[in-house]
Design a protein around this motif. Structure first.
Motif, PDB file in Angstrom:
ATOM      1  N   GLN A 132      49.449  15.673 -28.373  1.00 44.66           N
ATOM      2  CA  GLN A 132      51.141  15.624 -27.332  1.00 44.66           C
ATOM      3  C   GLN A 132      51.671  14.596 -28.139  1.00 44.66           C
ATOM      4  OE1 GLN A 132      51.183  14.259 -23.290  1.00 44.66           O
ATOM      5  NE2 GLN A 132      48.942  14.465 -22.546  1.00 44.66           N
ATOM      6  N   GLU A 133      51.672  14.861 -29.693  1.00 39.45           N
ATOM      7  CA  GLU A 133      52.236  14.336 -30.344  1.00 39.45           C
ATOM      8  C   GLU A 133      53.305  14.237 -30.487  1.00 39.45           C
ATOM      9  OE1 GLU A 133      47.768  13.635 -32.163  1.00 39.45           O
ATOM     10  OE2 GLU A 133      50.144  15.414 -31.047  1.00 39.45           O
ATOM     11  N   TRP A 134      54.236  15.532 -30.319  1.00 37.58           N
ATOM     12  CA  TRP A 134      55.558  16.220 -30.337  1.00 37.58           C
ATOM     13  C   TRP A 134      56.033  16.174 -28.939  1.00 37.58           C
ATOM     14  CZ3 TRP A 134      58.071  16.489 -34.865  1.00 37.58           C
ATOM     15  CH2 TRP A 134      57.077  16.937 -35.972  1.00 37.58           C
ATOM     16  N   ASP A 135      55.216  15.984 -27.684  1.00 35.50           N
ATOM     17  CA  ASP A 135      55.988  15.605 -26.150  1.00 35.50           C
ATOM     18  C   ASP A 135      56.692  14.435 -26.253  1.00 35.50           C
ATOM     19  OD1 ASP A 135      56.452  15.440 -23.317  1.00 35.50           O
ATOM     20  OD2 ASP A 135      54.302  15.624 -23.283  1.00 35.50           O
ATOM     21  N   ARG A 136      57.947  15.380 -25.970  1.00 33.42           N
ATOM     22  CA  ARG A 136      59.437  14.426 -26.336  1.00 33.42           C
ATOM     23  C   ARG A 136      59.130  12.891 -24.440  1.00 33.42           C
ATOM     24  NH1 ARG A 136      64.601  16.531 -24.431  1.00 33.42           N
ATOM     25  NH2 ARG A 136      63.309  18.465 -23.584  1.00 33.42           N
ATOM     26  N   PHE A 137      58.475  12.967 -24.425  1.00 33.22           N
ATOM     27  CA  PHE A 137      57.958  12.698 -23.072  1.00 33.22           C
ATOM     28  C   PHE A 137      56.581  11.675 -23.057  1.00 33.22           C
ATOM     29  CE2 PHE A 137      61.195  15.620 -21.461  1.00 33.22           C
ATOM     30  CZ  PHE A 137      62.665  13.866 -21.728  1.00 33.22           C
ATOM     31  N   ALA A 138      56.378  11.650 -23.919  1.00 34.82           N
ATOM     32  CA  ALA A 138      54.475  11.915 -24.224  1.00 34.82           C
ATOM     33  C   ALA A 138      54.692   9.883 -23.646  1.00 34.82           C
ATOM     34  CB  ALA A 138      53.713  12.101 -25.116  1.00 34.82           C
ATOM     35  N   VAL A 147      55.992   8.587 -21.228  1.00 34.83           N
ATOM     36  CA  VAL A 147      56.515   7.701 -20.348  1.00 34.83           C
ATOM     37  C   VAL A 147      56.163   7.749 -18.804  1.00 34.83           C
ATOM     38  CG1 VAL A 147      58.707   8.045 -19.292  1.00 34.83           C
ATOM     39  CG2 VAL A 147      58.450   9.045 -21.956  1.00 34.83           C
ATOM     40  N   GLU A 148      55.905   7.022 -18.369  1.00 33.63           N
ATOM     41  CA  GLU A 148      55.744   6.778 -16.630  1.00 33.63           C
ATOM     42  C   GLU A 148      56.809   7.136 -16.008  1.00 33.63           C
ATOM     43  OE1 GLU A 148      54.779   2.768 -15.695  1.00 33.63           O
ATOM     44  OE2 GLU A 148      53.229   2.505 -17.962  1.00 33.63           O
ATOM     45  N   ASP A 149      57.550   7.092 -16.027  1.00 35.65           N
ATOM     46  CA  ASP A 149      58.646   7.327 -14.498  1.00 35.65           C
ATOM     47  C   ASP A 149      59.430   8.718 -15.698  1.00 35.65           C
ATOM     48  OD1 ASP A 149      60.368   7.819 -12.783  1.00 35.65           O
ATOM     49  OD2 ASP A 149      61.705   5.746 -13.351  1.00 35.65           O
ATOM     50  N   VAL A 150      58.749   9.704 -15.826  1.00 36.54           N
ATOM     51  CA  VAL A 150      59.697  11.008 -16.062  1.00 36.54           C
ATOM     52  C   VAL A 150      60.787  11.315 -15.817  1.00 36.54           C
ATOM     53  CG1 VAL A 150      59.429  13.474 -17.172  1.00 36.54           C
ATOM     54  CG2 VAL A 150      57.473  11.754 -17.463  1.00 36.54           C
ATOM     55  N   GLN A 151      60.895  11.025 -14.145  1.00 37.92           N
ATOM     56  CA  GLN A 151      62.376  12.022 -14.092  1.00 37.92           C
ATOM     57  C   GLN A 151      63.004  11.087 -13.937  1.00 37.92           C
ATOM     58  OE1 GLN A 151      61.535  12.327  -9.459  1.00 37.92           O
ATOM     59  NE2 GLN A 151      63.866  12.530  -8.837  1.00 37.92           N
ATOM     60  N   GLY A 152      62.921   9.798 -14.051  1.00 40.08           N
ATOM     61  CA  GLY A 152      63.825   8.628 -13.914  1.00 40.08           C
ATOM     62  C   GLY A 152      64.714   8.760 -15.246  1.00 40.08           C
ATOM     63  N   PHE A 153      63.602   9.091 -16.424  1.00 42.34           N
ATOM     64  CA  PHE A 153      63.671   8.472 -17.907  1.00 42.34           C
ATOM     65  C   PHE A 153      64.772   9.834 -18.483  1.00 42.34           C
ATOM     66  CE2 PHE A 153      62.431   9.155 -22.345  1.00 42.34           C
ATOM     67  CZ  PHE A 153      63.311   7.783 -23.178  1.00 42.34           C
ATOM     68  N   MET A 161      73.314  -6.262 -17.614  1.00 41.43           N
ATOM     69  CA  MET A 161      71.550  -6.668 -18.068  1.00 41.43           C
ATOM     70  C   MET A 161      71.314  -5.041 -17.647  1.00 41.43           C
ATOM     71  SD  MET A 161      68.646  -7.729 -16.456  1.00 41.43           S
ATOM     72  CE  MET A 161      67.108  -7.070 -16.928  1.00 41.43           C
ATOM     73  N   THR A 162      70.507  -4.686 -19.272  1.00 47.08           N
ATOM     74  CA  THR A 162      70.318  -3.412 -20.105  1.00 47.08           C
ATOM     75  C   THR A 162      69.149  -2.752 -18.804  1.00 47.08           C
ATOM     76  OG1 THR A 162      68.517  -4.787 -20.759  1.00 47.08           O
ATOM     77  CG2 THR A 162      70.752  -4.615 -22.431  1.00 47.08           C
ATOM     78  N   SER A 163      69.575  -1.180 -19.244  1.00 48.20           N
ATOM     79  CA  SER A 163      68.013  -0.469 -18.240  1.00 48.20           C
ATOM     80  C   SER A 163      67.099  -0.694 -18.971  1.00 48.20           C
ATOM     81  CB  SER A 163      68.715   1.117 -18.072  1.00 48.20           C
ATOM     82  OG  SER A 163      67.910   1.788 -17.927  1.00 48.20           O
ATOM     83  N   PRO A 164      66.018  -0.707 -18.331  1.00 48.05           N
ATOM     84  CA  PRO A 164      64.571  -0.917 -18.326  1.00 48.05           C
ATOM     85  C   PRO A 164      64.221   0.661 -19.247  1.00 48.05           C
ATOM     86  CG  PRO A 164      64.038  -0.796 -16.179  1.00 48.05           C
ATOM     87  CD  PRO A 164      65.346  -0.411 -16.437  1.00 48.05           C
ATOM     88  N   HIS A 165      65.201   1.613 -18.498  1.00 45.15           N
ATOM     89  CA  HIS A 165      64.519   3.113 -19.898  1.00 45.15           C
ATOM     90  C   HIS A 165      65.376   2.035 -21.451  1.00 45.15           C
ATOM     91  CE1 HIS A 165      63.561   5.451 -16.208  1.00 45.15           C
ATOM     92  NE2 HIS A 165      64.356   5.045 -15.608  1.00 45.15           N
ATOM     93  N   THR A 205      61.843   1.635 -23.770  1.00 42.73           N
ATOM     94  CA  THR A 205      61.613   3.333 -23.588  1.00 42.73           C
ATOM     95  C   THR A 205      62.061   4.033 -24.740  1.00 42.73           C
ATOM     96  OG1 THR A 205      60.896   3.622 -21.512  1.00 42.73           O
ATOM     97  CG2 THR A 205      60.215   5.482 -22.265  1.00 42.73           C
ATOM     98  N   VAL A 206      63.675   4.659 -24.564  1.00 44.65           N
ATOM     99  CA  VAL A 206      63.987   4.919 -25.750  1.00 44.65           C
ATOM    100  C   VAL A 206      63.963   5.065 -27.217  1.00 44.65           C
ATOM    101  CG1 VAL A 206      66.308   5.718 -26.584  1.00 44.65           C
ATOM    102  CG2 VAL A 206      65.729   5.708 -24.494  1.00 44.65           C
ATOM    103  N   GLU A 207      63.558   2.814 -27.056  1.00 44.91           N
ATOM    104  CA  GLU A 207      63.522   2.543 -28.430  1.00 44.91           C
ATOM    105  C   GLU A 207      62.201   3.150 -28.891  1.00 44.91           C
ATOM    106  OE1 GLU A 207      63.598  -2.072 -29.756  1.00 44.91           O
ATOM    107  OE2 GLU A 207      61.745  -1.322 -28.423  1.00 44.91           O
ATOM    108  N   GLN A 208      61.075   2.925 -27.648  1.00 43.48           N
ATOM    109  CA  GLN A 208      59.546   3.257 -28.647  1.00 43.48           C
ATOM    110  C   GLN A 208      59.186   5.042 -28.138  1.00 43.48           C
ATOM    111  OE1 GLN A 208      56.993   1.003 -28.601  1.00 43.48           O
ATOM    112  NE2 GLN A 208      58.829  -0.240 -29.336  1.00 43.48           N
ATOM    113  N   ARG A 209      60.192   5.702 -27.369  1.00 46.69           N
ATOM    114  CA  ARG A 209      60.186   6.850 -28.159  1.00 46.69           C
ATOM    115  C   ARG A 209      60.578   7.274 -29.744  1.00 46.69           C
ATOM    116  NH1 ARG A 209      57.284  10.918 -26.779  1.00 46.69           N
ATOM    117  NH2 ARG A 209      56.174   8.819 -27.867  1.00 46.69           N
TER     118      ARG A 209
END
Length: 790
Positions: free
Chosen positions: A353-359, A361-367, A1-5, A8-12
């Motif tokens: 926030q175009e250059w924000d690495r975590f723009a 992202v809902e769960d920034v800490q988990g990510f 099972m792959t991580s839901p994160h 998020t990596v793909e979209q970022r």
């Protein structure tokens, strides 16, 4: 099972890469008024593949050649991981910013293999795998984990012939630990690929022993196929022509619905399957090919539990996830400002926030925690190193008459007889011309490399032969077929062994000199990566008289002069070659540390590779010379074989095998002229590089900068004439007159040769002693020369 994160990596990565390109083209002030470019669509098609590969499958010992047009994804990934500054990203394709294509030497992020010359970055991974096996088989290798050598390529790269050349070498050498991932988006710069290419790819790779994994359907599609009517949808997808699939993708969900309903709408269950999905959901389903599904790619990579070479044929949509997906012009196309504004809202990235690495992202800490735990990045940079290997003294051949090719072979044989650490790390290779380029004695003593021993049947059958072809893990020669591209790609991989695998090799390759041009793209590629090796081009020039024009090199001295990262030499005598090779073994290992060399202005502390242009013509040797002026002159590019007197009005400057002609001509003209000088040029390349470097230094304010060429030629009287002669293009040495403003008569070869004796051809091209002497006497082209027919 792959991580839901992982999603998020793909979209970022998708956002950051495309914003970087958009910023360079539409936001950053333009200086030149031209499109910066960046290949948004070619990046988008690979984003799921790179996300799955780097964030689930790779280990620190793995090495990757990234598809050139996916470099924005690679840089975005390094930025996301905190390994690349925003300043570098904002300056994409600008001076000092991240490069257009991944570069080991120009980029600051952790590039394993430079790419950009299409196909070469793919093929080099196969040779890197071979080099890894070579290193692992040696007792000095130590215990190091075996990595996978991975290439990410576009399907259009399969048009490059060098890919197929290397497939055969891989088969011969039992290739393993090599993955090639094909971004099968079916679109290239000029159009859409032909139907059925996938079957040809599978057949070709299968024929050479590769496993082929076809990744056609994503998780959404596989789930839909399991629904009632799903099999009919799968069959429709399989039958849909590439161009139509791309066109429907660009037009979107409503058009997809209309087309599918027209083709499948009377089949009840299929109609219901389509009707259950909104236009957006239907478009997402139809674009959910295997290569665009990060979950599917992660599962596929995880499913490989062997070391056999594996080709992943990953179906993708070019421009996936963006407004320009599927359009046939999207290869070099860019989203407009309006398209980007709408897409930014779709991607959930707030304005500012175009250059924000975590723009977004809902769960920034988990990510963040997910990113910190990714194995590939956990150890930081993966550039390795190895200590320099001491260079033993190299003694020249002692024969009174010998060619430079034979002297080269004797030097290697001398090393093969010993047990120096350098001899232990030497690895030789040649494209099916081992015996005819001077490597025979070395191979007989040091054997050929193979992971599994293979005895020489001719020896076992007691058949006399000068070649002892024993294959063994301890062997130090890698046999290649007759493909010069493969030679230079292997030299590139072996020349990076210290950085890739932490164990230094001293690679030496040989080939027929005229065929340097046949592998020139790969040679340039190897130098661009700063790979370190020695390549000997032999035999060279029209001196190879009976072989005719096809085997007589003319322009290779100019290649040696113009190729960055390659110091080119053409010695005439065995003692020159010995001095040069002893220097070269050290030069290969220099790492750029220390202060610039103020003597030569060549910045020799950076090191590089070395090209030796050698000859089969035996020449009389001048006797042993051990003085420092000779040794340093041979390295810096020239020395006075016959120093000119204070009133010299003629100097003959030669390079290479024509030395006897130049020496004899000097003796002929000395009867009527005083103080004739003979300048032995061993490297027009280094002599010229030192001269131009000194000029740059003076332009920057260092008035005392003086090159070796200037030190040699400045003392000559102003009215002295230089006669330059080479068995090669005369432009190689004609520039010498510009050093101190002397009149120059350049002699050399400008046209294809023909068969004959050496004397015949030297006279034909006017590089014989009589012609040299006649030109000095003032004869011009078209006037009869004494002793020759008019």
């Amino acid at each position: 099972m792959t991580s839901p994160h992982l999603k998020t990596v793909e979209q970022r990565l998708l956002w950051l890469s495309h914003w970087m390109i958009h910023n360079a083209n539409h936001v950053r002030p333009k200086v030149d008024g031209i499109k910066i470019g960046g290949h948004q669509a070619s990046s988008a098609s690979m984003v799921s593949i790179l996300a799955a590969l780097y964030f689930t499958a790779l280990r620190p010992q793995d090495r990757v050649a990234v598809k050139p047009h996916a470099s924005p994804i690679f840089h975005a990934m390094q930025y996301l991981m905190g390994n690349l500054s925003r300043e570098k990203m904002e300056n994409f394709r600008g001076y000092g910013g991240v490069q257009s294509y991944p570069s080991r030497t120009k980029d600051v992020d952790d590039v394993d293999f430079s790419t950009g010359s299409v196909g070469l970055g793919v093929a080099v991974t196969a040779f890197a795998s071979l080099v890894q096996d070579y290193v692992a088989a040696k007792p000095w290798a130590g215990d190091r984990p075996m990595g996978r050598m991975i290439a990410l390529m576009g399907d259009a790269e399969l048009d490059e012939g060098n890919i197929y050349e290397c497939l055969q070498e891989g088969w011969k050498h039992d290739l393993r630990n090599c993955w090639w991932v094909i971004d099968y988006n079916r679109q290239s710069l000029d159009g859409v690929v032909r139907e059925g290419l996938w079957s040809r790819i599978e057949a070709i790779f299968g024929a050479f022993g590769w496993d082929v994994v076809r990744v056609k359907y994503g998780a959404l599609q596989r789930a839909a196929f399991a629904e009632p009517g799903g099999e009919a949808l799968r069959q429709w997808i399989d039958a849909c022509p590439n161009q139509l699939y791309s066109a429907l993708t660009f037009q979107g969900g409503a058009v997809w619905r209309a087309r599918l309903m027209d083709d499948l709408g009377d089949q009840g269950e299929v109609s219901a399957l389509i009707a259950r999905r909104s236009d957006a959901e239907l478009a997402a389903l139809m674009e959910n090919l295997g290569g665009n599904c990060v979950q599917t790619m992660a599962e596929v990579f995880a499913g490989i539990d062997h070391d056999r070479p594996t080709c992943f044929l990953a179906y993708t949509v070019k421009g996936w996830g963006t407004p320009i997906a599927g359009h046939k012009d999207n290869h070099g196309g860019l989203m407009t400002k309006a398209q980007m504004a709408g897409w930014q809202a779709h991607m959930g990235v707030p304005e500012g926030q175009e250059w924000d690495r975590f723009a977004g992202v809902e769960d920034v800490q988990g990510f963040r925690a997910f990113l910190d735990a990714v194995p590939f990045f956990a150890r930081g940079t993966r550039r390795l190193s190895d200590a320099a290997i001491p260079t033993p003294a190299v003694e020249p051949a002692s024969e009174r008459e010998i060619s430079t090719q034979a002297a080269f072979g004797k030097i290697l044989d001398q090393l093969a007889r010993g047990d120096s650490p350098l001899a232990e790390r030497l690895v030789t290779t040649s494209p099916d011309v081992t015996g005819t380029t001077g490597l025979g004695a070395w191979v007989n003593r040091r054997k050929l490399f193979a992971r599994n021993p293979l005895a020489d049947t001719f020896r076992a059958e007691n058949i006399p032969s000068t070649a002892k072809w024993d294959f063994a893990p301890e062997g130090q020669h890698i046999e290649l077929g007759i493909a010069e591209m493969n030679l230079f790609l292997l030299l590139a991989a072996a020349g990076l062994s210290h950085s890739l695998f932490g164990r230094r090799l001293i690679p030496v390759g040989t080939l027929y000199d005229p065929f340097v041009a046949r592998g020139l793209d790969a040679l340039n590629y190897a130098c661009y990566q700063d790979a370190r090796f020695i390549v000997a081009g032999t035999p060279s020039g029209v001196t190879l008289a009976p072989e005719g024009g096809a085997h007589q090199s003319v322009g290779t001295p100019l290649i040696g002069m113009s190729q960055d990262g390659l110091a080119a030499f053409e010695p005439a005598f065995a003692d020159e070659l010995a001095v040069i090779m002893e220097w070269a073994f050290d030069y290969l290992q220099r790492d750029g540390e220390g202060d610039p060399d103020e003597r030569t202005w060549l910045r020799d502390q950076t090191g590089g590779s070395v090209y030796l242009r050698l000859s089969t013509n035996p020449v009389e040797q001048p006797g042993r010379r051990r003085d420092d002026a000779f040794r340093q002159g041979a390295i810096d590019g020239a020395y006075w074989l016959r120093p000119p007197g204070p009133n010299s009005d003629v100097v003959i400057a030669y390079q290479g095998a024509v030395a006897p002609e130049a020496i004899r001509a000097a003796a002929m003209i000395a009867e009527g002229r005083r103080d004739v000088g003979v300048l032995a040029v061993t490297s027009a390349d280094r002599l010229n590089a030192g001269w131009t470097a000194a000029q740059r230094a003076r332009a920057r304010g260092n008035a005392s900068a003086r090159s070796h060429a200037e030190a040699l030629l400045d003392p000559l009287p102003r009215d002295c004439t230089l006669v330059t002669v080479i068995d090669g293009h005369p432009a190689t040495l004609s520039w010498l007159g510009a050093v101190a403003g002397h009149r120059t008569i350049p002699l050399g070869v400008e046209h294809f040769g023909q068969t004959g004796t050496i004397g015949d051809l030297y006279r034909h091209f006017g590089i014989d002693a009589d012609t040299i002497a006649a030109r000095v006497a003032g004869l011009t082209v078209g006037r009869p020369i004494p002793g020759r027919a008019a």
